[in-house]
Write an enzyme that holds these catalytic residues in place. Structure first.
Site, mmCIF file in Angstrom:
data_model
loop_
_atom_site.group_PDB
_atom_site.id
_atom_site.type_symbol
_atom_site.label_atom_id
_atom_site.label_comp_id
_atom_site.label_asym_id
_atom_site.label_seq_id
_atom_site.Cartn_x
_atom_site.Cartn_y
_atom_site.Cartn_z
ATOM 1 N N GLU A 292 48.083 150.652 6.225
ATOM 2 C CA GLU A 292 48.574 149.934 5.623
ATOM 3 C C GLU A 292 50.626 150.090 5.796
ATOM 4 O OE1 GLU A 292 48.182 149.587 1.744
ATOM 5 O OE2 GLU A 292 45.816 149.830 2.945
ATOM 6 N N ARG B 172 43.467 137.242 2.983
ATOM 7 C CA ARG B 172 43.210 138.714 3.038
ATOM 8 C C ARG B 172 42.381 137.843 5.033
ATOM 9 N NH1 ARG B 172 40.935 142.585 5.822
ATOM 10 N NH2 ARG B 172 41.319 144.926 4.828
ATOM 11 N N ARG C 261 40.315 138.819 -3.443
ATOM 12 C CA ARG C 261 41.264 137.166 -3.111
ATOM 13 C C ARG C 261 40.440 136.528 -1.828
ATOM 14 N NH1 ARG C 261 42.464 143.854 -0.351
ATOM 15 N NH2 ARG C 261 39.929 143.482 -0.196
#
Length: 166
Positions: A61, A53, A95
């Protein structure tokens, strides 16, 4: 937070400096672009990709307006290219988090500068690229080109859910 500030905090709190994650830099190449702020990387000398990330940005999105354009921008900048990664450990969701650059160009900064992502720092405010976002908004480029303000991903998810069900 800079490494020097982390060190100072560690000393102030009586902690050993090794208790604080020190940022590591490594190289690899981008094998896949999932969306504007998430890529799969293969670290030099490894075979399995790592999902990363990109720190400091929040891209739309993939299923929301601007999502495909943000992904395509990241593809043009990084796909199959050698990258340098400033590894920042993991975020609160577990992440892998890091800064990504190609040939000295900070890709997070580039996406915000071109209006393909928002400057973002989870739970701490505007993030490292706030000035670049203000410039993109003033210039009305990318996500900020429409008369109506683009919907940030957290707001989009609140009203529409995630893209995973689409």
């Amino acid at each position: 937070m800079s490494l020097g500030l982390r060190w100072l905090l560690a000393l102030t709190m009586g902690l050993a400096p090794c208790a604080i994650h020190a940022a590591e830099t490594w190289t690899g190449w981008v094998s896949w672009v999932m969306d504007g702020d998430t890529v799969l990387l293969v670290r030099d000398g490894q075979h399995e990709p790592v999902k990363l990330r990109v720190d400091g940005i929040d891209a739309p999105e993939i299923c929301q307006p601007g999502g495909a354009e943000a992904r395509d921008a990241m593809i043009r900048l990084a796909l199959r290219k050698p990258v340098q990664v400033l590894d920042l450990g993991q975020d609160s969701y577990g992440r892998q988090l890091g800064r990504l650059s190609v040939g000295g160009v900070d890709l997070g900064a580039e996406l915000v500068r071109t209006g393909m992502a928002w400057a973002y720092r989870f739970r701490t405010g505007k993030g490292p690229y706030a000035r670049l976002q203000r410039q993109a908004q003033t210039q009305k480029i990318g996500l900020f080109a429409a008369a109506d303000a683009a919907m940030s991903p957290p707001v989009f998810r609140k009203f529409h859910g995630t893209c995973h069900g689409l």
